[in-house]
Design a protein around this motif. Structure first.
Motif, mmCIF file in Angstrom:
data_model
loop_
_atom_site.group_PDB
_atom_site.id
_atom_site.type_symbol
_atom_site.label_atom_id
_atom_site.label_comp_id
_atom_site.label_asym_id
_atom_site.label_seq_id
_atom_site.Cartn_x
_atom_site.Cartn_y
_atom_site.Cartn_z
ATOM 1 N N ASN A 319 0.849 -1.194 0.000
ATOM 2 C CA ASN A 319 0.000 0.000 0.000
ATOM 3 C C ASN A 319 0.887 1.247 0.000
ATOM 4 O O ASN A 319 2.104 1.158 0.171
ATOM 5 N N GLU A 320 0.301 2.398 -0.178
ATOM 6 C CA GLU A 320 1.084 3.627 -0.330
ATOM 7 C C GLU A 320 1.893 3.965 0.922
ATOM 8 O O GLU A 320 3.021 4.441 0.835
ATOM 9 N N LEU A 321 1.325 3.708 2.091
ATOM 10 C CA LEU A 321 2.053 3.987 3.329
ATOM 11 C C LEU A 321 3.262 3.074 3.468
ATOM 12 O O LEU A 321 4.345 3.513 3.865
ATOM 13 N N VAL A 331 16.962 5.664 4.161
ATOM 14 C CA VAL A 331 18.002 6.683 4.275
ATOM 15 C C VAL A 331 18.895 6.421 5.476
ATOM 16 O O VAL A 331 20.036 6.878 5.527
ATOM 17 N N TYR A 332 18.383 5.660 6.451
ATOM 18 C CA TYR A 332 19.164 5.371 7.655
ATOM 19 C C TYR A 332 20.218 4.299 7.380
ATOM 20 O O TYR A 332 20.074 3.480 6.480
ATOM 21 N N ARG A 333 21.243 4.296 8.248
ATOM 22 C CA ARG A 333 22.235 3.222 8.231
ATOM 23 C C ARG A 333 21.995 2.337 9.446
ATOM 24 O O ARG A 333 21.969 2.807 10.572
ATOM 25 N N GLY A 334 21.836 1.033 9.218
ATOM 26 C CA GLY A 334 21.685 0.123 10.335
ATOM 27 C C GLY A 334 20.263 0.002 10.837
ATOM 28 O O GLY A 334 19.312 0.539 10.261
ATOM 29 N N ALA A 335 20.123 -0.745 11.935
ATOM 30 C CA ALA A 335 18.806 -1.001 12.513
ATOM 31 C C ALA A 335 18.244 0.262 13.152
ATOM 32 O O ALA A 335 18.985 1.077 13.703
ATOM 33 N N ILE A 336 16.920 0.413 13.080
ATOM 34 C CA ILE A 336 16.257 1.584 13.648
ATOM 35 C C ILE A 336 15.075 1.134 14.494
ATOM 36 O O ILE A 336 14.561 0.020 14.337
ATOM 37 N N ASP A 337 14.624 2.007 15.391
ATOM 38 C CA ASP A 337 13.398 1.732 16.129
ATOM 39 C C ASP A 337 12.242 2.480 15.467
ATOM 40 O O ASP A 337 12.422 3.226 14.504
ATOM 41 N N SER A 338 11.041 2.283 16.002
ATOM 42 C CA SER A 338 9.865 2.885 15.377
ATOM 43 C C SER A 338 9.886 4.407 15.476
ATOM 44 O O SER A 338 9.325 5.097 14.617
ATOM 45 N N ALA A 339 10.555 4.961 16.514
ATOM 46 C CA ALA A 339 10.630 6.420 16.646
ATOM 47 C C ALA A 339 11.378 7.032 15.472
ATOM 48 O O ALA A 339 10.993 8.088 14.945
ATOM 49 N N ALA A 340 12.454 6.379 15.047
ATOM 50 C CA ALA A 340 13.203 6.874 13.890
ATOM 51 C C ALA A 340 12.361 6.786 12.631
ATOM 52 O O ALA A 340 12.435 7.651 11.751
ATOM 53 N N ALA A 341 11.540 5.736 12.520
ATOM 54 C CA ALA A 341 10.666 5.593 11.351
ATOM 55 C C ALA A 341 9.589 6.668 11.343
ATOM 56 O O ALA A 341 9.275 7.248 10.294
ATOM 57 N N VAL A 342 9.021 6.963 12.512
ATOM 58 C CA VAL A 342 7.985 7.994 12.606
ATOM 59 C C VAL A 342 8.536 9.348 12.170
ATOM 60 O O VAL A 342 7.835 10.150 11.534
ATOM 61 N N ALA A 343 9.813 9.600 12.485
ATOM 62 C CA ALA A 343 10.426 10.879 12.107
ATOM 63 C C ALA A 343 10.470 11.065 10.596
ATOM 64 O O ALA A 343 10.521 12.189 10.101
ATOM 65 N N MET A 344 10.425 9.959 9.853
ATOM 66 C CA MET A 344 10.435 10.047 8.393
ATOM 67 C C MET A 344 9.049 10.319 7.813
ATOM 68 O O MET A 344 8.925 10.790 6.689
ATOM 69 N N LEU A 345 8.010 9.983 8.575
ATOM 70 C CA LEU A 345 6.628 10.175 8.112
ATOM 71 C C LEU A 345 5.850 10.882 9.214
ATOM 72 O O LEU A 345 5.024 10.267 9.915
ATOM 73 N N PRO A 346 6.104 12.164 9.416
ATOM 74 C CA PRO A 346 5.523 12.879 10.562
ATOM 75 C C PRO A 346 4.003 12.922 10.580
ATOM 76 O O PRO A 346 3.399 13.159 11.616
ATOM 77 N N GLY A 347 3.330 12.658 9.470
ATOM 78 C CA GLY A 347 1.876 12.704 9.460
ATOM 79 C C GLY A 347 1.210 11.434 9.945
ATOM 80 O O GLY A 347 -0.015 11.378 10.068
ATOM 81 N N SER A 348 1.987 10.394 10.233
ATOM 82 C CA SER A 348 1.428 9.106 10.642
ATOM 83 C C SER A 348 1.642 8.878 12.135
ATOM 84 O O SER A 348 2.602 9.380 12.717
ATOM 85 N N ALA A 350 2.438 6.718 15.666
ATOM 86 C CA ALA A 350 3.455 5.731 16.035
ATOM 87 C C ALA A 350 2.897 4.318 15.939
ATOM 88 O O ALA A 350 3.583 3.391 15.476
ATOM 89 N N ALA A 351 1.658 4.118 16.368
ATOM 90 C CA ALA A 351 1.052 2.784 16.314
ATOM 91 C C ALA A 351 0.898 2.309 14.867
ATOM 92 O O ALA A 351 1.122 1.134 14.549
ATOM 93 N N GLU A 352 0.506 3.223 13.997
ATOM 94 C CA GLU A 352 0.324 2.884 12.586
ATOM 95 C C GLU A 352 1.655 2.481 11.957
ATOM 96 O O GLU A 352 1.743 1.474 11.238
ATOM 97 N N ILE A 353 2.689 3.241 12.251
ATOM 98 C CA ILE A 353 4.011 2.939 11.698
ATOM 99 C C ILE A 353 4.537 1.615 12.245
ATOM 100 O O ILE A 353 5.082 0.793 11.505
ATOM 101 N N GLU A 354 4.357 1.389 13.546
ATOM 102 C CA GLU A 354 4.811 0.136 14.152
ATOM 103 C C GLU A 354 4.136 -1.058 13.485
ATOM 104 O O GLU A 354 4.785 -2.072 13.181
ATOM 105 N N GLY A 355 2.840 -0.937 13.225
ATOM 106 C CA GLY A 355 2.124 -2.026 12.577
ATOM 107 C C GLY A 355 2.610 -2.296 11.169
ATOM 108 O O GLY A 355 2.768 -3.460 10.764
ATOM 109 N N GLU A 356 2.865 -1.239 10.419
ATOM 110 C CA GLU A 356 3.332 -1.427 9.043
ATOM 111 C C GLU A 356 4.757 -1.987 9.008
ATOM 112 O O GLU A 356 5.100 -2.752 8.103
ATOM 113 N N LEU A 357 5.571 -1.614 9.963
ATOM 114 C CA LEU A 357 6.911 -2.186 10.037
ATOM 115 C C LEU A 357 6.831 -3.702 10.205
ATOM 116 O O LEU A 357 7.573 -4.461 9.565
#
Length: 760
Positions: A319-321, A331-348, A350-357
């Motif tokens: 899906n688009e998300l 763009v990151y190097r190495g393993a990241i947590d969900s907080a780093a992922a949320v920073a890339m998609l500020p409109g989403s 944290a729960a939504e991003i965690e689920g998609e991960l």
């Protein structure tokens, strides 16, 4: 990439293009248009995937447990047996597992790490982020319980000595990340380590995984291919896939990652009926046609062609998300947590991003790691694919910079881990070609890198900036000149004085060109320091005098004090002590007036050195003790270590060998921690002199040899001759002595001890 019709045959497409990286893209060939539908982007990525490596700038080493799930492990019995044979062969020291991305090199290494017997201690190091040798060696030595010299040139020797002392297993994963496209090392000292280990060896083994072999002899190589047909069938079966499994495994040559991607794609899209016949519904109906077409696989590896097609199909079903998430977090190097992922998609959320991960993990597009904290990372080949799809990533690099800037660790810093966010910001500024901002963030932790002895990190990062500026033909830039200076200072700390002179001369040229008078004086002083370290005192004095004149003319009191102090050091080298005392006293007065503590400590040390040489020991002790107190107060470990060594010299001259030995040991410990090669050499030599005085000739011989190795590394001939003389003297056969010699030796030791006690 352009598609150009061939006028002689309208059904033949001629495909040519230019790769987006620096690799060469040759003509792909002529293919019948009725059965060939690789688009331009797919061909471009194939060329990119099969091009050479590019070394990463230094990042943080990922070490400890491999963190790889072996839940679906199948087969590899022949490969494991071969590696086991090498691990038990006393003449094999280096083992390499080589293969294209996704063949399971890291998984095989993890299997060996988890299950191999005979190695009571083992260490896993993932260098995919371009980890420096310094980080690798320090962590291995710490894990195996060995002392850690932080100067990287000494770390090579220390790590080899460590591995020779026991039966350890060291696994280095993703070695290709350290190699340039020409297969040369992109980071200092790795090649030196591997070469030294091949030459000396021991019961320990070093195993690496890589896509490309380095230009280095001494390896036993295992070229890793896909799974055997029965092994691949077993993997698809345990994953719940139905259909003609044997035929499909043969088609993709048993490529493990390709099998997992196909299986997970089918399970996600058709959970009730994950049959291989469903591939046609996913746009992969012509997969067999591609992978059996000699005009396709004759140019590219079949596994890579299949990987591109399956990744395209997997990506297109997201899906688009999910697509945006993958593209942005790549763009990151190495393993990241969900907080780093949320920073890339500020409109989403944290729960939504965690689920998609987690959904992306189910498709094998991400790997989930649960070492205390849930983190996500890419399969290496998937990461390359996603980054290639991302296109212009200016905005996401800036988001990554903002994320790391918000998470910078505040001082005080203790280890390199404390500045990892700074290093990541540096990396992203370099990717954006904003080299001035990259310099600024590196400069923010420059003093820490110096005080903690991370000189090779400075060499790597400042060298990267200089190469980038050179490519852009930028020269009249203060930051550029400062980078040259920092690079020269780092090489000086590493004891590589010819390199020091080279970079300081380049810095001086720029400063003259842009009219930076203060900068010119600094570079002249730095050149003087290099020649002073080489024992070329008249040349050093000439540079110091020129530096002093500029500082006095510009009214720079701190620079004036430093130049006077340097002149004192040079005149001490010439044994012109009255002139040296005069220069040190003048510099001390200036530093006291302006309140510059480090300058005061240096001047006090200089005065202590002169009075020691004049035999006025009590006065020398007073100056040295004052300098130790100042250096401790400001956290200058190098100055503290030098002054402690100087106190050892005084007490040795007073025949108080116990106190001298204690001061030398304290000095050596500090010099090791900060990586001061000259300081280590001096401490070892002085320990040798002290051990000789108490008739511990064997220990003294070892100390002199340690000192000689360090002086050889620095190319300092005068001290090297002294070491050779001492080693030759102690290596001579001893003349037989009468049986009562031991009594007289004991009596002499007692007399020296009593005399030293009364002098306290």
């Amino acid at each position: 990439m352009a598609e150009e019709p061939n006028p002689s045959n309208p059904k033949v497409i001629k495909m040519e293009g230019t790769a987006q990286d620096e690799s060469k893209l040759t003509q792909i060939g002529s293919v019948n248009a009725e059965n060939f539908h690789l688009n331009a982007g797919q061909v471009q990525f194939l060329v990119h995937l099969e091009s050479g490596s590019k070394a990463e700038s230094p990042g943080v080493l990922r070490a400890g447990d491999p963190g790889k799930s072996l839940a679906y492990w199948q087969g590899r019995t022949a490969e494991i047996a071969q590696i086991q044979q090498w691990l038990t062969d006393e003449n094999t020291f280096l083992i390499g597992i080589e293969g294209i991305g996704g063949t399971g090199k890291s998984m095989l290494a993890a299997k060996i790490y988890d299950e191999i017997v005979g190695f009571p201690k083992r260490f896993w190091a993932d260098v995919s982020n371009g980890a420096s040798f310094s980080d690798l060696a320090r962590q291995v030595l710490t894990e195996f319980g060995f002392p850690v010299p932080e100067q990287e040139a000494q770390l090579v020797e220390a790590l080899v000595r460590c591995l020779r002392s026991g039966q350890f297993l060291l696994i280095i994963d993703n070695l290709e990340s350290l190699l340039q496209p020409d297969r040369q090392w992109g980071s200092l000292f790795y090649g030196d380590f591997f070469q030294a280990w091949v030459e000396h060896g021991g019961n320990s083994k070093v195993l690496v995984t890589t896509r490309e072999r380095p230009e280095l002899k001494g390896f036993e190589w295992l070229p890793l291919k896909g799974l055997q047909v029965d092994e691949g069938v077993a993997l698809l079966t345990v994953l719940g896939i139905r259909g003609d499994l044997t035929q499909f495994v043969e088609l993709v040559d048993g490529h493990p990652l390709l099998l997992r991607l196909v299986a997970d794609l089918l399970k996600e899209e058709y959970s009730q009926d994950p049959d291989l016949s469903r591939l046609a519904d996913l746009g992969l109906g012509n997969l067999r046609q591609f992978l059996t077409d000699s005009q396709v696989v004759g140019v590219h590896r079949r596994e890579n062609v299949g990987m591109v097609l399956v990744l395209d199909a997997s990506f297109n079903r997201l899906n688009e998300l999910q697509k945006a998430l993958l593209l942005n977090i790549s763009v990151y190097r190495g393993a990241i947590d969900s907080a780093a992922a949320v920073a890339m998609l500020p409109g989403s959320s944290a729960a939504e991003i965690e689920g998609e991960l987690r959904n992306l993990v189910k498709r094998s597009l991400l790997v989930e790691k649960l070492n205390g904290k849930r983190r996500f990372e890419f399969q290496p080949v998937v990461l390359e694919y996603v980054r290639y799809q991302a296109g212009d990533r200016t905005e996401v690099h800036q988001r990554a910079i903002n994320y790391y800037l918000l998470n910078l660790k505040q001082k005080p810093w203790q280890t390199k881990e404390d500045i990892k966010e700074y290093l990541e910001v540096f990396h992203h500024w370099v990717q954006l070609e904003n080299y001035d901002s990259a310099f600024d963030i590196l400069w923010a932790c420059n003093d820490f890198l110096i005080l903690r002895g991370y000189y090779t990190i400075q060499v790597d990062l400042y060298g990267q900036l200089i190469a980038a500026w050179k490519k852009k033909a930028e020269r009249n830039n203060l930051n550029h000149a400062a980078a040259f200076t920092s690079l020269g200072n780092a090489f000086h700390s590493l004891g590589q004085y010819q390199q020091t002179i080279k970079w300081h001369e380049k810095s001086l040229d720029i400063k003259i060109e842009i009219g930076d008078h203060k900068g010119q004086a600094t570079s002249l002083g730095n050149l003087g320091n290099a020649y002073d370290s080489l024992g070329q005192y008249p040349k050093a004095i000439d540079y110091y005098q020129k530096s002093l004149e500029i500082f006095q003319k510009t009214g720079d009191r701190s620079g004036e004090g430093a130049s006077l102090n340097n002149l004192g050091i040079a005149y001490r080298g010439l044994r012109q002590y009255p002139q040296a005392i005069d220069f040190f006293q003048k510099s001390l007065k200036i530093f006291e007036e302006i309140g510059e503590c480090r300058g005061e400590g240096n001047s006090l040390t200089g005065l202590g050195n002169i009075y020691y040489l004049l035999g006025q020991y009590q006065q020398a002790i007073e100056y040295y003790q004052q300098s130790v107190e100042i250096f401790k107060k400001i956290g200058d470990r190098s100055g503290e270590g030098n002054s402690l060594g100087n106190l050892g010299n005084v007490y040795r001259s007073l025949d108080n060998y116990e106190r001298a030995f204690d001061y030398y040991q304290q000095s050596l410990q500090i010099q090791r921690k900060i990586g001061n090669l000259r300081g280590q050499a001096n401490a070892w030599f002085n320990l040798g002199l002290t051990l000789e005085k108490v008739y511990r000739e064997s220990d003294a011989l070892g100390a002199y040899r340690n000192a000689r190795e360090r002086f050889q590394e620095m190319g300092v001939n005068a001290e090297l001759l002294l070491c050779n003389d001492a080693i030759e003297r102690l290596s001579q056969p001893k003349t037989p002595v009468v049986s009562h010699r031991g009594f007289w030796v004991w009596l002499l030791r007692l007399w020296r001890w009593v005399r030293a006690w009364f002098r306290r």
